[in-house]
Design a protein around this motif. Structure first.
Motif, PDB file in Angstrom:
ATOM      1  N   ILE A  27       0.916  -1.253  -0.062  1.00  0.00           N
ATOM      2  CA  ILE A  27       0.051  -0.225  -0.043  1.00  0.00           C
ATOM      3  C   ILE A  27       0.834   1.256   0.044  1.00  0.00           C
ATOM      4  O   ILE A  27       1.855   1.245   1.003  1.00  0.00           O
ATOM      5  CB  ILE A  27      -0.810  -0.079   1.153  1.00  0.00           C
ATOM      6  CG1 ILE A  27      -1.810  -1.128   1.189  1.00  0.00           C
ATOM      7  CG2 ILE A  27      -1.641   1.591   1.257  1.00  0.00           C
ATOM      8  CD1 ILE A  27      -2.649  -1.408   2.344  1.00  0.00           C
ATOM      9  N   PHE A  28       0.661   2.173  -1.034  1.00  0.00           N
ATOM     10  CA  PHE A  28       1.509   3.251  -1.127  1.00  0.00           C
ATOM     11  C   PHE A  28       0.631   4.629  -0.824  1.00  0.00           C
ATOM     12  O   PHE A  28      -0.656   4.631  -1.364  1.00  0.00           O
ATOM     13  CB  PHE A  28       1.947   3.514  -2.623  1.00  0.00           C
ATOM     14  CG  PHE A  28       2.807   2.478  -3.110  1.00  0.00           C
ATOM     15  CD1 PHE A  28       4.200   2.904  -3.346  1.00  0.00           C
ATOM     16  CD2 PHE A  28       2.377   1.212  -3.222  1.00  0.00           C
ATOM     17  CE1 PHE A  28       5.047   1.997  -3.822  1.00  0.00           C
ATOM     18  CE2 PHE A  28       3.194   0.207  -3.753  1.00  0.00           C
ATOM     19  CZ  PHE A  28       4.595   0.636  -4.051  1.00  0.00           C
ATOM     20  N   CYS A  29       1.132   5.358   0.002  1.00  0.00           N
ATOM     21  CA  CYS A  29       0.280   6.702   0.312  1.00  0.00           C
ATOM     22  C   CYS A  29       0.769   7.970  -0.247  1.00  0.00           C
ATOM     23  O   CYS A  29       1.897   8.150  -0.126  1.00  0.00           O
ATOM     24  CB  CYS A  29       0.241   6.954   1.906  1.00  0.00           C
ATOM     25  SG  CYS A  29      -0.568   5.648   2.800  1.00  0.00           S
ATOM     26  N   ALA A  30      -0.069   8.504  -1.143  1.00  0.00           N
ATOM     27  CA  ALA A  30       0.449   9.679  -1.904  1.00  0.00           C
ATOM     28  C   ALA A  30       0.145  10.950  -1.013  1.00  0.00           C
ATOM     29  O   ALA A  30      -1.226  11.270  -0.674  1.00  0.00           O
ATOM     30  CB  ALA A  30      -0.175   9.888  -3.096  1.00  0.00           C
ATOM     31  N   ASP A  31       1.131  11.797  -0.402  1.00  0.00           N
ATOM     32  CA  ASP A  31       0.935  12.823   0.477  1.00  0.00           C
ATOM     33  C   ASP A  31      -0.141  12.615   1.405  1.00  0.00           C
ATOM     34  O   ASP A  31      -0.006  11.613   2.204  1.00  0.00           O
ATOM     35  CB  ASP A  31       0.651  14.225  -0.644  1.00  0.00           C
ATOM     36  CG  ASP A  31       0.716  15.537   0.061  1.00  0.00           C
ATOM     37  OD1 ASP A  31      -0.208  15.929   0.581  1.00  0.00           O
ATOM     38  OD2 ASP A  31       1.755  15.839  -0.062  1.00  0.00           O
ATOM     39  N   ALA A  32      -1.240  13.406   1.548  1.00  0.00           N
ATOM     40  CA  ALA A  32      -1.975  13.162   2.581  1.00  0.00           C
ATOM     41  C   ALA A  32      -3.030  11.871   2.378  1.00  0.00           C
ATOM     42  O   ALA A  32      -3.933  11.797   3.288  1.00  0.00           O
ATOM     43  CB  ALA A  32      -3.088  14.479   2.638  1.00  0.00           C
ATOM     44  N   GLY A  49       5.353  12.163  -1.468  1.00  0.00           N
ATOM     45  CA  GLY A  49       4.706  13.238  -1.752  1.00  0.00           C
ATOM     46  C   GLY A  49       5.452  14.490  -1.262  1.00  0.00           C
ATOM     47  O   GLY A  49       6.516  14.290  -0.806  1.00  0.00           O
ATOM     48  N   ASP A  50       4.795  15.692  -1.615  1.00  0.00           N
ATOM     49  CA  ASP A  50       5.599  16.896  -1.259  1.00  0.00           C
ATOM     50  C   ASP A  50       4.936  17.445  -0.045  1.00  0.00           C
ATOM     51  O   ASP A  50       5.578  18.347   0.594  1.00  0.00           O
ATOM     52  CB  ASP A  50       5.109  17.993  -2.418  1.00  0.00           C
ATOM     53  CG  ASP A  50       3.916  18.286  -2.883  1.00  0.00           C
ATOM     54  OD1 ASP A  50       3.119  17.966  -1.887  1.00  0.00           O
ATOM     55  OD2 ASP A  50       3.504  18.603  -4.182  1.00  0.00           O
ATOM     56  N   ILE A  63       9.286   9.267   1.139  1.00  0.00           N
ATOM     57  CA  ILE A  63       9.978   9.994  -0.031  1.00  0.00           C
ATOM     58  C   ILE A  63       9.607  11.226  -0.040  1.00  0.00           C
ATOM     59  O   ILE A  63       8.415  11.555  -0.289  1.00  0.00           O
ATOM     60  CB  ILE A  63       9.756   9.214  -1.127  1.00  0.00           C
ATOM     61  CG1 ILE A  63      10.472   7.815  -1.129  1.00  0.00           C
ATOM     62  CG2 ILE A  63      10.380  10.020  -2.367  1.00  0.00           C
ATOM     63  CD1 ILE A  63      10.137   6.941  -2.261  1.00  0.00           C
ATOM     64  N   CYS A  64      10.217  12.403   0.175  1.00  0.00           N
ATOM     65  CA  CYS A  64       9.696  13.991   0.163  1.00  0.00           C
ATOM     66  C   CYS A  64      10.001  14.277  -1.235  1.00  0.00           C
ATOM     67  O   CYS A  64      11.182  14.642  -1.659  1.00  0.00           O
ATOM     68  CB  CYS A  64      10.220  14.500   1.315  1.00  0.00           C
ATOM     69  SG  CYS A  64       9.664  14.027   2.930  1.00  0.00           S
ATOM     70  N   LEU A  65       8.972  14.906  -1.826  1.00  0.00           N
ATOM     71  CA  LEU A  65       9.329  15.493  -3.239  1.00  0.00           C
ATOM     72  C   LEU A  65       9.064  17.010  -3.030  1.00  0.00           C
ATOM     73  O   LEU A  65       8.484  17.337  -1.986  1.00  0.00           O
ATOM     74  CB  LEU A  65       8.152  15.008  -4.279  1.00  0.00           C
ATOM     75  CG  LEU A  65       7.789  13.371  -4.459  1.00  0.00           C
ATOM     76  CD1 LEU A  65       6.686  13.129  -5.141  1.00  0.00           C
ATOM     77  CD2 LEU A  65       9.160  12.898  -5.151  1.00  0.00           C
ATOM     78  N   PRO A  66       9.710  17.664  -4.117  1.00  0.00           N
ATOM     79  CA  PRO A  66       9.629  19.229  -4.302  1.00  0.00           C
ATOM     80  C   PRO A  66       8.258  19.856  -4.291  1.00  0.00           C
ATOM     81  O   PRO A  66       7.599  18.808  -5.359  1.00  0.00           O
ATOM     82  CB  PRO A  66      10.641  19.661  -5.159  1.00  0.00           C
ATOM     83  CG  PRO A  66      10.686  18.202  -5.999  1.00  0.00           C
ATOM     84  CD  PRO A  66      10.599  17.225  -5.244  1.00  0.00           C
ATOM     85  N   ALA A  67       7.668  20.595  -3.958  1.00  0.00           N
ATOM     86  CA  ALA A  67       6.508  21.202  -4.328  1.00  0.00           C
ATOM     87  C   ALA A  67       6.152  21.526  -5.599  1.00  0.00           C
ATOM     88  O   ALA A  67       5.119  21.345  -6.239  1.00  0.00           O
ATOM     89  CB  ALA A  67       5.929  22.409  -3.225  1.00  0.00           C
TER      90      ALA A  67
END
Length: 206
Positions: A27-32, A49-50, A63-67
């Motif tokens: 299970i992958f969570c994208a951002d919120a 997510g950013d 994994i923290c992505l740029p906004a």
């Protein structure tokens, strides 16, 4: 590893969603989407997510992505799942709300459909898939309606069986509402498509 669930930040009709985590290998969570997973009591394996809609999680593996980037967090999560070998991908959410995001998510669906065994978008009311040339069984699975819309200028050679309204070698363009509100009459519908990309939308009234 085959089946992945992507949880997005936006999920309509969450009270109608029933997810069994045992049906998925990861299970992958994208951002919120992390907050949605917590509301549903779902475990998760990957965070990406950013984090512009929530505080970044206190998790060293996130994994923290740029906004400012050239894709949404949802697309980044699907890319990540695909890169890890998953070829059966369900995206939970991403329908409704901001229409540009909805259309962008359908674009991601179109991109990955030829590459995967199965890709779909679901929420508490709808399930959305794209079919390319070939034959497909679409199972009713508790949905009342099935709509067909051409994703592109035209789909040709459409044949439908086991539905309320049948088609035989028909064409469907993207400037008509002709394909909406059909119904599967048995356990599944049989669809044949000769060319094009066909959006298959299953839904229920609320």
């Amino acid at each position: 590893m085959t089946k992945a669930l992507i949880i997005t930040s936006y999920l309509e009709h969450i009270e109608r969603v029933k997810i069994n985590p045992d049906d998925y290998d990861a299970i992958f969570c994208a951002d919120a989407g992390l907050l949605i997973a917590e509301k549903l009591g779902l475990p998760y394996d990957y965070l990406i997510g950013d984090y512009d809609t929530m505080e970044a999680p206190d998790n060293p593996d996130a994994i923290c992505l740029p906004a400012e980037k050239d894709m949404t967090d949802t697309e980044a999560a699907v890319d990540l799942a695909y890169s890890k070998g998953f070829r059966d991908i369900t995206v939970l959410g991403g329908l409704g709300g901001r229409f540009d995001h909805t259309m962008g998510n359908v674009g991601v669906l179109a991109r990955y459909t030829p590459l995967c065994d199965s890709v779909c978008l679901i929420d508490g009311q709808n399930r959305v898939m794209i079919m390319t040339a070939g034959e497909m069984k679409v199972y009713k699975d508790g949905y009342k309606y099935m709509g067909l819309i051409s994703y592109g200028r035209k789909c040709e050679g459409i044949s439908l069986r086991r539905t309320k309204y049948l088609l035989e070698n028909a064409a469907l363009s993207n400037d008509t509402s002709l394909g909406v509100s059909n119904e599967i009459t048995g356990e599944y519908a049989e669809i044949k498509l000769e060319s094009g990309k066909l959006l298959i939308i299953q839904s229920n009234d609320l």
